[in-house]
Design an enzyme around this catalytic site. Structure first.
Site, mmCIF file in Angstrom:
data_model
loop_
_atom_site.group_PDB
_atom_site.id
_atom_site.type_symbol
_atom_site.label_atom_id
_atom_site.label_comp_id
_atom_site.label_asym_id
_atom_site.label_seq_id
_atom_site.Cartn_x
_atom_site.Cartn_y
_atom_site.Cartn_z
ATOM 1 C CB SER A 1 5.553 -1.758 12.007
ATOM 2 O OG SER A 1 5.142 -0.424 12.255
ATOM 3 C CD GLU B 1 -2.888 5.418 6.920
ATOM 4 O OE1 GLU B 1 -2.876 5.459 5.675
ATOM 5 O OE2 GLU B 1 -1.978 4.866 7.593
ATOM 6 C CG HIS C 1 -5.758 1.895 5.357
ATOM 7 N ND1 HIS C 1 -5.287 2.809 6.262
ATOM 8 C CD2 HIS C 1 -4.766 0.998 5.162
ATOM 9 C CE1 HIS C 1 -4.044 2.481 6.594
ATOM 10 N NE2 HIS C 1 -3.702 1.389 5.942
ATOM 11 C CD GLU D 1 -3.286 -2.464 7.359
ATOM 12 O OE1 GLU D 1 -2.277 -2.775 6.741
ATOM 13 O OE2 GLU D 1 -3.850 -1.364 7.240
ATOM 14 C CG ASN E 1 -1.729 1.225 1.404
ATOM 15 O OD1 ASN E 1 -1.763 2.072 0.502
ATOM 16 N ND2 ASN E 1 -2.405 1.356 2.540
ATOM 17 C CD1 TRP E 2 3.510 0.943 -2.825
ATOM 18 C CD2 TRP E 2 3.299 1.915 -4.836
ATOM 19 N NE1 TRP E 2 4.101 0.130 -3.747
ATOM 20 C CE2 TRP E 2 3.991 0.686 -4.993
ATOM 21 C CE3 TRP E 2 3.058 2.693 -5.964
ATOM 22 C CZ2 TRP E 2 4.428 0.237 -6.242
ATOM 23 C CZ3 TRP E 2 3.499 2.240 -7.210
ATOM 24 C CH2 TRP E 2 4.178 1.023 -7.343
ATOM 25 C CE LYS E 3 -0.175 3.134 4.807
ATOM 26 N NZ LYS E 3 -0.045 3.216 6.252
ATOM 27 N N GLY F 1 2.793 2.291 10.870
ATOM 28 C CA GLY F 1 3.741 3.386 10.704
ATOM 29 C C GLY F 1 4.445 3.793 11.986
HETATM 30 P P1 13P Z 1 3.203 0.385 7.692
HETATM 31 O O1 13P Z 1 3.725 -0.897 7.074
HETATM 32 O O2 13P Z 1 3.930 1.606 7.189
HETATM 33 O O3 13P Z 1 3.132 0.305 9.171
HETATM 34 O O4 13P Z 1 1.692 0.560 7.156
HETATM 35 C C1 13P Z 1 0.819 -0.495 7.244
HETATM 36 C C2 13P Z 1 -0.413 -0.156 6.502
HETATM 37 O O5 13P Z 1 -1.178 0.707 6.889
HETATM 38 C C3 13P Z 1 -0.673 -0.889 5.239
HETATM 39 O O6 13P Z 1 -1.960 -0.646 4.782
#
Ligand code: 13P
Length: 252
Positions: A214, A99, A97, A169, A9-11, A175
């Site tokens: 992470s 976020e 997600h 998650e 997931n490149w966000k 993160g």
């Molecule tokens: P990180 O791997 O940066 O913790 O992010 C996880 C995530 O939100 C994947 O969707």
């Protein structure tokens, strides 16, 4: 046996140039990955370009979107429909997600409608679920995750999970560098599979349940070794081709 899946997931990251380099890096190493399904989820505006690169280069590497509109067309400024995402060559769409849930206030109900929209257009939803640190400390992890899954079962029925993926998650692990221990993750994954199994055992047996939060090259293997962890949804570590491929290798 479930086939592992590792999705990046490149966000909200990348430029045209950096994304080209990342895709080329993944393509140069993908032949070493033997059975794990690999997918990348770029920002919307790069889907077309990445889709072309993936179709024309070494693979297989699948593509997903990071979100999808619950609506199919009309006066919904800023939204992107499942038909459009499918047309760009996506096989997957991430929905719910944390976020989206926490920063943009997306509810369980809206997430369920997005899940339905993805399926309507031939996209496999990757439904994200997970608790905040406060919810974990209150010992309501299972209650929260159950509520998030039940919203989808209520709208779409259990059969919808025949063609879907769940990503657990924990919000506190995203993160932050604070990975859930393999035991903590396995416990919730087993709970999720049990919840699905209570409705339909064969759907539960076939369901890929990914861990996200992470995951790095150096902790992926112990997480993926757990019986109910079928791969990962990777954020930060999916932005470097070498590290992401190391994670894919661990799943393999
Ligand atoms: P990180 O791997 O940066 O913790 O992010 C996880 C995530 O939100 C994947 O969707």
């Amino acid at each position: 046996m479930r086939i592992p899946l590792v999705a990046g997931n490149w966000k909200l990251n990348g430029t045209r140039a950096s994304i080209k380099e990342l895709v080329e890096g993944l393509q140069s190493g993908i032949s070493a990955i033997k059975k794990t399904q690999v997918a990348v989820c770029p920002p919307y505006v790069y889907l077309n370009e990445v889709g072309q690169m993936l179709a024309d280069g070494p693979g297989p590497i699948a593509m997903g979107s990071q979100d999808v509109s619950a609506e199919d067309s009309g006066a919904f400024t800023g939204e992107v429909a499942g038909t459009m995402i499918r047309e760009m060559g996506c096989a997957y769409a991430i929905v719910g997600h944390s976020e989206r849930r926490s920063i943009y206030g997306e509810s369980d109900e809206l997430t369920a409608r997005k899940f339905a929209a993805a399926r309507r257009h031939g996209l496999k939803p990757i439904l994200c679920v997970g608790e905040t640190l406060q919810e974990r400390e209150q010992n309501i992890t299972e209650k929260v995750v159950a509520r998030q899954i039940d919203a989808v079962i209520d709208l779409e029925g259990i059969d919808a999970f025949k063609d879907a993926v769940i990503a657990y998650e924990p919000v506190w692990a995203i993160g932050t560098g604070m990975t859930a221990t393999p035991e903590q993750a396995q416990e919730v994954h087993a709970f999720i599979r049990g919840r699905i199994a209570a409705e339909d055992q064969s759907v539960a047996d076939g369901l890929q349940i990914l861990y996200g939060g992470s995951v790095k090259g150096n902790n992926a293997e112990e997480l993926f070794a757990k019986p109910d962890i079928d791969g990962g949804l990777i954020g930060g570590a999916s932005l470097a081709a070498g590290e992401f491929l190391t994670i894919c290798q661990a799943a393999d």
